[in-house]
Design a protein around this motif. Structure first.
Motif, PDB file in Angstrom:
ATOM      1  N   THR A 103       1.047  -1.225   0.032  1.00 49.75           N
ATOM      2  CA  THR A 103      -0.012  -0.037  -0.003  1.00 49.75           C
ATOM      3  C   THR A 103       0.794   1.079   0.072  1.00 49.75           C
ATOM      4  OG1 THR A 103      -0.119   0.348   2.392  1.00 49.75           O
ATOM      5  CG2 THR A 103      -1.772  -1.342   1.308  1.00 49.75           C
ATOM      6  N   TYR A 104       0.231   2.306  -0.150  1.00 52.57           N
ATOM      7  CA  TYR A 104       1.024   3.807  -0.349  1.00 52.57           C
ATOM      8  C   TYR A 104       1.497   3.803   1.070  1.00 52.57           C
ATOM      9  CZ  TYR A 104       1.655   8.484  -2.119  1.00 52.57           C
ATOM     10  OH  TYR A 104       2.540   9.324  -2.569  1.00 52.57           O
ATOM     11  N   MET A 105       0.733   3.419   2.123  1.00 51.22           N
ATOM     12  CA  MET A 105       1.324   3.710   3.521  1.00 51.22           C
ATOM     13  C   MET A 105       2.623   2.895   3.845  1.00 51.22           C
ATOM     14  SD  MET A 105      -2.000   4.149   6.110  1.00 51.22           S
ATOM     15  CE  MET A 105      -0.917   4.379   7.558  1.00 51.22           C
ATOM     16  N   ASP A 106       2.432   1.557   3.287  1.00 50.94           N
ATOM     17  CA  ASP A 106       3.676   0.712   3.349  1.00 50.94           C
ATOM     18  C   ASP A 106       4.852   1.425   2.814  1.00 50.94           C
ATOM     19  OD1 ASP A 106       2.092  -0.881   4.788  1.00 50.94           O
ATOM     20  OD2 ASP A 106       1.621  -2.309   2.980  1.00 50.94           O
ATOM     21  N   VAL A 107       4.647   1.936   1.610  1.00 47.77           N
ATOM     22  CA  VAL A 107       5.918   2.765   0.803  1.00 47.77           C
ATOM     23  C   VAL A 107       6.496   3.586   1.605  1.00 47.77           C
ATOM     24  CG1 VAL A 107       6.408   3.950  -1.023  1.00 47.77           C
ATOM     25  CG2 VAL A 107       4.953   1.921  -1.426  1.00 47.77           C
ATOM     26  N   VAL A 108       5.583   4.510   2.223  1.00 49.21           N
ATOM     27  CA  VAL A 108       6.117   5.555   2.844  1.00 49.21           C
ATOM     28  C   VAL A 108       6.772   5.332   4.320  1.00 49.21           C
ATOM     29  CG1 VAL A 108       5.270   7.781   4.425  1.00 49.21           C
ATOM     30  CG2 VAL A 108       4.344   7.370   2.098  1.00 49.21           C
ATOM     31  N   ARG A 109       6.169   4.048   5.113  1.00 47.47           N
ATOM     32  CA  ARG A 109       6.871   3.603   6.079  1.00 47.47           C
ATOM     33  C   ARG A 109       8.109   2.968   5.846  1.00 47.47           C
ATOM     34  NH1 ARG A 109       3.061   0.376   7.063  1.00 47.47           N
ATOM     35  NH2 ARG A 109       1.880   1.651   8.742  1.00 47.47           N
ATOM     36  N   HIS A 111      10.305   4.098   3.542  1.00 43.61           N
ATOM     37  CA  HIS A 111      11.326   5.043   3.059  1.00 43.61           C
ATOM     38  C   HIS A 111      11.470   6.173   3.794  1.00 43.61           C
ATOM     39  CE1 HIS A 111      10.725   2.634  -0.640  1.00 43.61           C
ATOM     40  NE2 HIS A 111      11.775   3.093  -1.124  1.00 43.61           N
ATOM     41  N   LEU A 112      10.317   6.711   4.554  1.00 41.42           N
ATOM     42  CA  LEU A 112      10.470   7.881   5.377  1.00 41.42           C
ATOM     43  C   LEU A 112       9.978   7.577   7.054  1.00 41.42           C
ATOM     44  CD1 LEU A 112       8.557  10.171   3.061  1.00 41.42           C
ATOM     45  CD2 LEU A 112      10.825  10.004   3.122  1.00 41.42           C
ATOM     46  N   GLY A 113       9.165   6.629   7.284  1.00 43.02           N
ATOM     47  CA  GLY A 113       8.849   6.501   8.548  1.00 43.02           C
ATOM     48  C   GLY A 113       8.226   7.711   9.278  1.00 43.02           C
ATOM     49  N   GLY A 114       8.084   7.329  10.734  1.00 38.49           N
ATOM     50  CA  GLY A 114       7.640   8.510  11.574  1.00 38.49           C
ATOM     51  C   GLY A 114       6.252   8.958  11.183  1.00 38.49           C
ATOM     52  N   TYR A 115       6.025  10.033  11.747  1.00 37.78           N
ATOM     53  CA  TYR A 115       4.636  10.738  11.549  1.00 37.78           C
ATOM     54  C   TYR A 115       4.202  10.669  10.166  1.00 37.78           C
ATOM     55  CZ  TYR A 115       6.757  15.235  10.108  1.00 37.78           C
ATOM     56  OH  TYR A 115       7.524  15.880   9.438  1.00 37.78           O
ATOM     57  N   VAL A 117       3.987   8.566   8.107  1.00 37.83           N
ATOM     58  CA  VAL A 117       3.116   7.141   7.743  1.00 37.83           C
ATOM     59  C   VAL A 117       1.519   7.847   7.901  1.00 37.83           C
ATOM     60  CG1 VAL A 117       2.688   5.190   8.195  1.00 37.83           C
ATOM     61  CG2 VAL A 117       4.987   5.953   8.189  1.00 37.83           C
ATOM     62  N   GLN A 118       1.579   8.254   9.128  1.00 34.27           N
ATOM     63  CA  GLN A 118       0.081   8.777   9.600  1.00 34.27           C
ATOM     64  C   GLN A 118      -0.461   9.833   8.635  1.00 34.27           C
ATOM     65  OE1 GLN A 118       2.576   8.154  12.187  1.00 34.27           O
ATOM     66  NE2 GLN A 118       1.511   5.942  12.144  1.00 34.27           N
ATOM     67  N   LEU A 119       0.342  10.888   8.463  1.00 39.05           N
ATOM     68  CA  LEU A 119      -0.064  11.789   7.397  1.00 39.05           C
ATOM     69  C   LEU A 119      -0.461  11.275   6.087  1.00 39.05           C
ATOM     70  CD1 LEU A 119       2.535  14.809   7.980  1.00 39.05           C
ATOM     71  CD2 LEU A 119       0.234  14.583   9.087  1.00 39.05           C
ATOM     72  N   CYS A 120       0.537  10.377   5.696  1.00 37.12           N
ATOM     73  CA  CYS A 120      -0.162   9.762   4.203  1.00 37.12           C
ATOM     74  C   CYS A 120      -1.234   8.943   4.250  1.00 37.12           C
ATOM     75  CB  CYS A 120       1.038   8.863   3.986  1.00 37.12           C
ATOM     76  SG  CYS A 120       0.854   7.829   2.429  1.00 37.12           S
ATOM     77  N   GLY A 121      -1.525   8.238   5.464  1.00 35.55           N
ATOM     78  CA  GLY A 121      -2.593   7.453   5.658  1.00 35.55           C
ATOM     79  C   GLY A 121      -3.951   8.542   5.513  1.00 35.55           C
ATOM     80  N   LEU A 122      -3.836   9.488   6.269  1.00 30.56           N
ATOM     81  CA  LEU A 122      -4.972  10.527   6.402  1.00 30.56           C
ATOM     82  C   LEU A 122      -5.309  11.012   5.024  1.00 30.56           C
ATOM     83  CD1 LEU A 122      -6.858  12.175   8.245  1.00 30.56           C
ATOM     84  CD2 LEU A 122      -4.958  13.860   8.721  1.00 30.56           C
TER      85      LEU A 122
END
Length: 483
Positions: A103-109, A111-115, A117-122
């Protein structure tokens, strides 16, 4: 008698390690232990075209009328370039150190991590909810347009022909209640191909009608290098606000980054998924840009500064009424498929989280094989039936409460374009490619990111202003086609 099954056809399942150990991976399973993916550049392109060539194409004549012959096509081409450019970054992010991200959130988690991931999910899932609401609204407008077209044909073009959207929203929701039980994204290819054909059909009809109007004279219309004229067509402040909103409409017309990773996760490998996804993105974006420029520019040439917000449902054309009817049926069918393309990632996310939180719950985890006449075996899950049905009903109710089309889609486009199409792909590319801070490439990427942020903010402002005006003039029991 229903037989209990493991949910192996679900979008989110645990790797089947036993199958891997028995050497079945080469036949039935991929390197992560999930059922072998079968997607190709054709199916991925169909998903993209279904997501991208949406009802937004029908508002592009209006958008170019606000921006004019210079800025209008330039903004269209600029958004297409930015969308493709950043989609290549997103495609390269699908695998991280060889492991897949689903998922998009998995990708952000990864490569970037931290908060972030939650911003991406929102941003992602908020956008998906907004899009499904918008599609419910627009599908009902197209259904109403069929009845209005026949009414105008019988009663004359000046007839009132006021028809409520609400029953048609309920019909659309009823269809989605059935289609939402398709277990996952991997089984949507046939629906996306049908929807893609429909999008080409109604775009081509709109294009052909614009050409016919131009060829037939159709009366003198005013067009300008800068679009609508201050003091003649509109006042200064309205010109600014509508120009901002037009930018938001164009941004919405290219929105598919929200589902790019989920589309990429359907692709078989070899060849590498990122290579296939880049080809599919190029095909999808190039095809849609060609249609967008033609429909937008020819629509503006045909209607001039008075171009309707949607020239099929706003009745820029009245005849031939049967062709208008067919085009609007195509729009409704396309939106039926597009709704699923945007809803399935949200369905999968919620169901995955619930399985992780309550792994022992039989209601959530158990699947049953049910033989359906003429359709084969269907995997039935109680939680999927209840949760997805509730979601469809809630989005339909919100659409009934908030039935504004043009400004709503502009706001969605503005709100989601920057974070999902620009910010996260660029930040992940910088992290993945280890681009040195303050290097020439880093500076240019940051300039692009900040420029798109400013564009998104002004587009959102224009759309909010438009929504406020719509609320003031809203007539609850009449068709809300933007005229």
């Amino acid at each position: 008698m229903a037989n209990e099954l493991v949910g192996k056809n679900s979008l989110y399942i645990e790797p089947t390690t036993g199958a891997l150990e028995n050497g079945e991976a080469s036949k039935n399973f991929d390197d992560d232990g999930r059922p072998r993916r079968t997607g190709t550049v054709v199916t991925a392109s169909a998903h993209i075209i279904t997501a991208v060539i949406g009802s937004g194409v029908l508002s592009l004549a209006w958008a170019i009328a606000q921006l004019g012959w210079v800025a209008g096509p330039a903004v269209l081409v600029a958004f297409s370039f930015i969308t493709y450019f950043t989609s290549t970054f997103l495609a390269d992010s699908y695998r991280h150190h060889g492991s897949r991200n689903y998922t998009y959130m998995d990708v952000v988690r990864s490569h970037l991590g931290g908060y972030k991931v939650q911003l991406c999910g929102l941003a992602q899932y908020g956008n998906l909810v907004g899009v499904t609401i918008g599609y419910t609204i627009n599908a009902s407008i197209s259904m109403v347009a069929v009845k209005r077209s026949n009414c105008f044909h019988k009663e004359g073009h000046n007839a009132e022909c006021s028809i409520s959207n609400y029953p048609f929203m309920a019909i659309f929701a009823g269809i989605q209640l059935i289609l939402s039980q398709i277990p996952n994204f991997h089984e949507l290819s046939w629906l996306s191909i049908v929807a893609a054909v429909m999008s080409f059909a109604y775009s081509s009809i709109g294009l052909a009608l614009s050409i016919a109007k131009l060829a037939g004279g159709g009366g003198h219309v005013e067009t300008n290098l800068t679009g609508t004229r201050v003091g003649v067509d509109t006042i200064g402040s309205e010109k600014v606000w509508k120009s901002f909103q037009a930018i938001g409409d164009i941004a919405f017309a290219y929105a598919y980054s929200t589902v790019l990773i989920e589309i990429q996760d359907t692709l078989k490998s070899p060849p590498p998924e990122n290579v296939v996804m880049k080809k599919a993105s190029l095909i999808g974006v190039a095809t849609t840009t060609l249609f967008y420029v033609l429909c937008g520019c020819l629509g503006y040439a045909a209607f001039g500064n008075n171009a309707p917000g949607n020239f099929l449902t706003g009745f820029g054309f009245y005849e031939p009424f049967w062709l208008i009817d067919f085009a609007n049926v195509c729009i409704a069918v396309h939106l039926i498929g597009a709704y699923q393309v945007f809803a399935q990632p949200l369905f999968g996310f919620v169901e995955s989280r619930c399985r992780q939180k309550w792994p022992e719950s039989k209601t959530i985890t158990k699947e049953y094989a049910v033989r359906v006449p003429l359709c084969g075996v269907y995997n039935f899950n109680v939680f999927r039936l209840v949760w997805r049905s509730v979601y469809v009903i809630v989005t339909a109710v919100i659409a009934m409460i908030f039935p504004f089309f043009n400004h709503f889609l502009g706001f969605i486009g503005a709100a989601s374009f920057y974070p999902l199409t620009v910010y996260f792909p660029i930040e992940m590319h910088i992290a993945q490619a280890k681009v040195p801070k303050y290097s020439c490439r880093w500076v240019w990427l940051k300039i692009l990111s900040w420029t798109c942020l400013i564009v998104s903010l002004v587009a959102a402002a224009g759309s909010v202003r438009g929504l406020a005006d719509d609320v003031k003039t809203y007539k609850p029991f009449q068709s809300q086609a933007h005229e």
